[in-house]
Design a protein around this motif. Structure first.
Motif, short mmCIF file in Angstrom:
data_model
loop_
_atom_site.label_atom_id
_atom_site.label_comp_id
_atom_site.label_asym_id
_atom_site.label_seq_id
_atom_site.Cartn_x
_atom_site.Cartn_y
_atom_site.Cartn_z
N THR A 106 -9.98 -4.07 -4.19
CA THR A 106 -9.12 -5.01 -3.46
C THR A 106 -8.14 -4.32 -2.52
OG1 THR A 106 -7.56 -5.06 -5.31
CG2 THR A 106 -9.26 -6.76 -5.26
N LYS A 108 -6.82 -3.13 0.90
CA LYS A 108 -7.03 -3.65 2.26
C LYS A 108 -7.13 -2.50 3.25
CE LYS A 108 -4.38 -8.01 1.89
NZ LYS A 108 -3.29 -7.72 0.95
N ASN A 191 -6.35 -10.75 5.03
CA ASN A 191 -4.97 -11.23 4.97
C ASN A 191 -4.79 -12.47 5.85
OD1 ASN A 191 -4.99 -10.15 7.56
ND2 ASN A 191 -3.19 -8.86 7.27
N PHE A 225 1.37 -12.42 -4.15
CA PHE A 225 1.79 -11.03 -4.05
C PHE A 225 1.40 -10.30 -5.33
CE2 PHE A 225 4.84 -7.61 -4.67
CZ PHE A 225 4.83 -6.99 -3.42
N PRO A 226 0.91 -9.08 -5.28
CA PRO A 226 0.84 -8.19 -4.12
C PRO A 226 -0.48 -8.25 -3.36
CG PRO A 226 0.30 -6.95 -6.07
CD PRO A 226 0.57 -8.36 -6.53
N PHE A 227 -1.40 -9.13 -3.77
CA PHE A 227 -2.73 -9.15 -3.15
C PHE A 227 -2.67 -9.80 -1.76
CE2 PHE A 227 -3.26 -9.23 -7.76
CZ PHE A 227 -4.07 -8.12 -7.95
N GLN A 228 -2.25 -11.06 -1.71
CA GLN A 228 -2.03 -11.79 -0.46
C GLN A 228 -3.28 -11.86 0.42
OE1 GLN A 228 1.75 -9.60 0.51
NE2 GLN A 228 2.62 -11.67 0.65
#
Length: 288
Positions: A106, A108, A191, A225-228
């Motif tokens: 995951t 980015k 995102n 958060f924190p993935f978003q």
């Protein structure tokens, strides 16, 4: 208070059913997505059991896309029945650890097509392993069928990869929108900036993310958060292919409370493997 409540409800409903959806075509493309999990030697002969029988007229000019290192896979072929070039990306195969590594990665990375856009590293890396094959195969088949329609599809990991194929195929198509882009059980790909950018493009005349009931994959990676991570627009949400047949909602906006986000708990593997009421697990296991 009552008037405010009615206004809220009307606004929610207003964002539904505002884009074109061809359910018959979506079901056909789901069949092509299901077939992508089958052994390529059966695919090339279009003799992969129940998966191939979803589109009994089959494909010609078949090209298999494959990367040995990451086990990324897909195919391209021509459907005379649809007069269309079909581009398909395969989803996660349960027994391939490389696919699971891609799903779980995951982190980015920066996306080259838009400013401040970041996408899921694992999904993008899987697609990039097939990119050169896609370009070559699509260019060749497009030359043979210059006026045919173009359909793009994929399920699960394949759905994520299909998103990354869109700007490439769009450019190869002379910067003209393809005819249809439907995917099934897609995870979130990038995102918010990426989702916004994708929503503003004109990649396809028909486009929809099709989700089934409590399928957990469309809820991953998380939006919190924190993935978003964020979804793109145009969701078609089936309340349950098994229990409700073909009852669905259309939500123009992503992350809508009337579609997949209406499920507080989404943890049904069965729903991920029963699009259009088919038993995907059995079909996949019997076509290897």
């Amino acid at each position: 208070m009552k008037s405010i409540f009615l206004l809220i409800i009307s606004l929610l409903l207003a964002s539904c059913s505002q884009f074109q959806y061809n359910e018959t075509l979506a079901q056909d493309l789901a069949g092509f997505s299901l077939a992508s999990y089958c052994n390529p030697k059966y695919l090339q002969q279009w003799n992969c059991g129940s998966a191939c029988k979803k589109n009994p007229n089959g494909l010609t000019d078949f090209s298999y896309l494959y990367n040995k290192t990451l086990k990324a896979s897909g195919y391209i072929g021509y459907s005379a029945h649809h007069d269309a070039i079909i581009v398909v990306f395969r989803g996660t195969v349960p027994w391939l650890i490389q696919n699971w590594i891609a799903d779980l990665n995951t982190i980015k990375i920066q996306y080259p097509f838009c400013e401040n856009c970041y996408v899921h590293k694992g999904f993008y890396k899987q697609f990039n392993q097939l990119k050169s094959q896609l370009i070559q195969s699509f260019t060749e088949i497009r030359q043979k069928y210059p006026s045919s329609k173009i359909f793009v599809t994929g399920h699960s990991l394949g759905a994520a990869m299909s998103f990354h194929s869109m700007p490439i195929i769009f450019e190869l198509n002379g910067n003209k929108p393809i005819d249809a882009f439907y995917n099934y059980g897609s995870p979130r790909v990038g995102n918010e900036a990426y989702a916004t950018w994708f929503n503003l493009q004109n990649f396809a005349l028909q486009y929809g993310r099709i989700n089934n009931a409590a399928d957990p994959v469309p809820h991953l990676p998380p939006i919190l958060f924190p993935f978003q991570f964020y979804h793109t627009n145009h969701e078609i949400f089936y309340t349950s292919f098994i229990e409700d047949g073909n009852k669905y909602e259309q939500c123009l906006d992503a992350e809508h409370k009337l579609c997949a986000n209406s499920k507080i708990i989404a943890a049904s593997v069965r729903d991920h493997l029963s699009y259009f009421g088919w038993n995907w697990a059995t079909s996949i296991l019997t076509c290897q």
